[in-house]
Design a protein around this motif. Structure first.
Motif, PDB file in Angstrom:
ATOM      1  N   SER A  73       0.829  -1.209   0.000  1.00 19.03           N
ATOM      2  CA  SER A  73       0.000   0.000   0.000  1.00 19.03           C
ATOM      3  C   SER A  73       0.864   1.259   0.000  1.00 19.03           C
ATOM      4  O   SER A  73       2.005   1.260   0.471  1.00 19.03           O
ATOM      5  N   VAL A  74       0.299   2.339  -0.520  1.00 17.63           N
ATOM      6  CA  VAL A  74       1.005   3.621  -0.569  1.00 17.63           C
ATOM      7  C   VAL A  74       1.382   4.065   0.845  1.00 17.63           C
ATOM      8  O   VAL A  74       2.483   4.573   1.076  1.00 17.63           O
ATOM      9  N   GLU A  75       0.490   3.851   1.805  1.00 22.00           N
ATOM     10  CA  GLU A  75       0.770   4.241   3.191  1.00 22.00           C
ATOM     11  C   GLU A  75       1.984   3.478   3.729  1.00 22.00           C
ATOM     12  O   GLU A  75       2.836   4.060   4.410  1.00 22.00           O
ATOM     13  N   ASP A  76       2.050   2.191   3.415  1.00 27.40           N
ATOM     14  CA  ASP A  76       3.171   1.398   3.906  1.00 27.40           C
ATOM     15  C   ASP A  76       4.455   1.696   3.137  1.00 27.40           C
ATOM     16  O   ASP A  76       5.546   1.612   3.694  1.00 27.40           O
ATOM     17  N   GLN A  77       4.339   2.083   1.874  1.00 24.97           N
ATOM     18  CA  GLN A  77       5.516   2.533   1.139  1.00 24.97           C
ATOM     19  C   GLN A  77       6.069   3.800   1.783  1.00 24.97           C
ATOM     20  O   GLN A  77       7.275   3.929   1.987  1.00 24.97           O
ATOM     21  N   ASP A  78       5.164   4.739   2.115  1.00 31.50           N
ATOM     22  CA  ASP A  78       5.584   5.983   2.777  1.00 31.50           C
ATOM     23  C   ASP A  78       6.234   5.682   4.124  1.00 31.50           C
ATOM     24  O   ASP A  78       7.278   6.258   4.465  1.00 31.50           O
ATOM     25  N   TRP A  79       5.629   4.789   4.904  1.00 40.09           N
ATOM     26  CA  TRP A  79       6.198   4.411   6.197  1.00 40.09           C
ATOM     27  C   TRP A  79       7.582   3.788   6.006  1.00 40.09           C
ATOM     28  O   TRP A  79       8.523   4.106   6.739  1.00 40.09           O
ATOM     29  N   SER A  80       7.715   2.927   5.014  1.00 37.14           N
ATOM     30  CA  SER A  80       8.999   2.279   4.744  1.00 37.14           C
ATOM     31  C   SER A  80      10.068   3.313   4.407  1.00 37.14           C
ATOM     32  O   SER A  80      11.207   3.218   4.875  1.00 37.14           O
ATOM     33  N   ASN A  81       9.696   4.304   3.601  1.00 37.50           N
ATOM     34  CA  ASN A  81      10.649   5.335   3.182  1.00 37.50           C
ATOM     35  C   ASN A  81      10.976   6.329   4.280  1.00 37.50           C
ATOM     36  O   ASN A  81      12.136   6.719   4.443  1.00 37.50           O
ATOM     37  N   ASN A  82       9.973   6.767   5.016  1.00 39.13           N
ATOM     38  CA  ASN A  82      10.144   7.885   5.948  1.00 39.13           C
ATOM     39  C   ASN A  82      10.398   7.482   7.391  1.00 39.13           C
ATOM     40  O   ASN A  82      10.816   8.308   8.186  1.00 39.13           O
ATOM     41  N   ASP A  83      10.181   6.242   7.724  1.00 38.62           N
ATOM     42  CA  ASP A  83      10.369   5.785   9.091  1.00 38.62           C
ATOM     43  C   ASP A  83      11.340   4.610   9.130  1.00 38.62           C
ATOM     44  O   ASP A  83      12.436   4.711   9.665  1.00 38.62           O
ATOM     45  N   TRP A  84      10.925   3.505   8.527  1.00 42.39           N
ATOM     46  CA  TRP A  84      11.708   2.271   8.628  1.00 42.39           C
ATOM     47  C   TRP A  84      13.116   2.401   8.059  1.00 42.39           C
ATOM     48  O   TRP A  84      14.082   1.988   8.700  1.00 42.39           O
ATOM     49  N   ALA A  85      13.257   2.965   6.864  1.00 46.16           N
ATOM     50  CA  ALA A  85      14.578   3.034   6.210  1.00 46.16           C
ATOM     51  C   ALA A  85      15.589   3.790   7.071  1.00 46.16           C
ATOM     52  O   ALA A  85      16.740   3.368   7.203  1.00 46.16           O
ATOM     53  N   LYS A  86      15.170   4.879   7.677  1.00 47.17           N
ATOM     54  CA  LYS A  86      16.074   5.655   8.536  1.00 47.17           C
ATOM     55  C   LYS A  86      16.518   4.828   9.733  1.00 47.17           C
ATOM     56  O   LYS A  86      17.697   4.820  10.102  1.00 47.17           O
TER      57      LYS A  86
END
Length: 139
Positions: A73-86
């Motif tokens: 999902s777009v929401e989980d893509q955003d979370w992956s990019n903006n939270d998890w990856a860091k």
């Protein structure tokens, strides 16, 4: 392979409806296997466990087997990019081997996430064996 000639089954550290996460001693990497459609807390729990294992084993390598995954999902893509990856980079992640999904929407989801993690060296593969061989070359 074990000394008795049988293939060693990975010790699954965490498993849920989105897939599995475990540490592969031979390749010194954390492996995430995503299956089917992943979203929300189930997806996020899997990726958060990967961060725990990066820290626990002190490795900088991640293998993401998304060959059987579908769209994220777009929401989980955003979370992956903006939270998890860091947080993954803070935990030591530097190398990411990705086995791409056969599903075009799954592939695009993963590429969108990975393309935003610019501080990590990423290589794409057609199968897990090739991905592990590359990770084994990194010391």
């Amino acid at each position: 392979m074990r000394s008795d000639g049988k293939n060693q089954v990975p010790d699954i550290s965490f498993s849920n409806a989105s897939g599995d996460v475990f540490y592969d001693e031979q390749a010194d990497c954390v492996c995430i296997t995503l299956t089917g459609y992943s979203e929300g807390e189930v997806y996020r729990a899997l990726l958060n466990k990967a961060i725990e294992l990066l820290k626990k084993y002190g490795t900088s390598k991640l293998l993401g087997d998304t060959s059987s995954s579908e769209v994220i999902s777009v929401e989980d893509q955003d979370w992956s990019n903006n939270d998890w990856a860091k947080r993954a980079v803070e935990a030591g992640l530097r190398y990411n081997a990705i086995v791409l999904s056969e599903d075009i929407f799954g592939r695009l989801s993963i590429e969108s996430i990975v393309d935003n993690a610019k501080v990590v060296k990423v290589k794409y593969f057609n199968n897990v064996a090739e991905a592990k061989e590359w990770l084994k070359t990194i010391t």
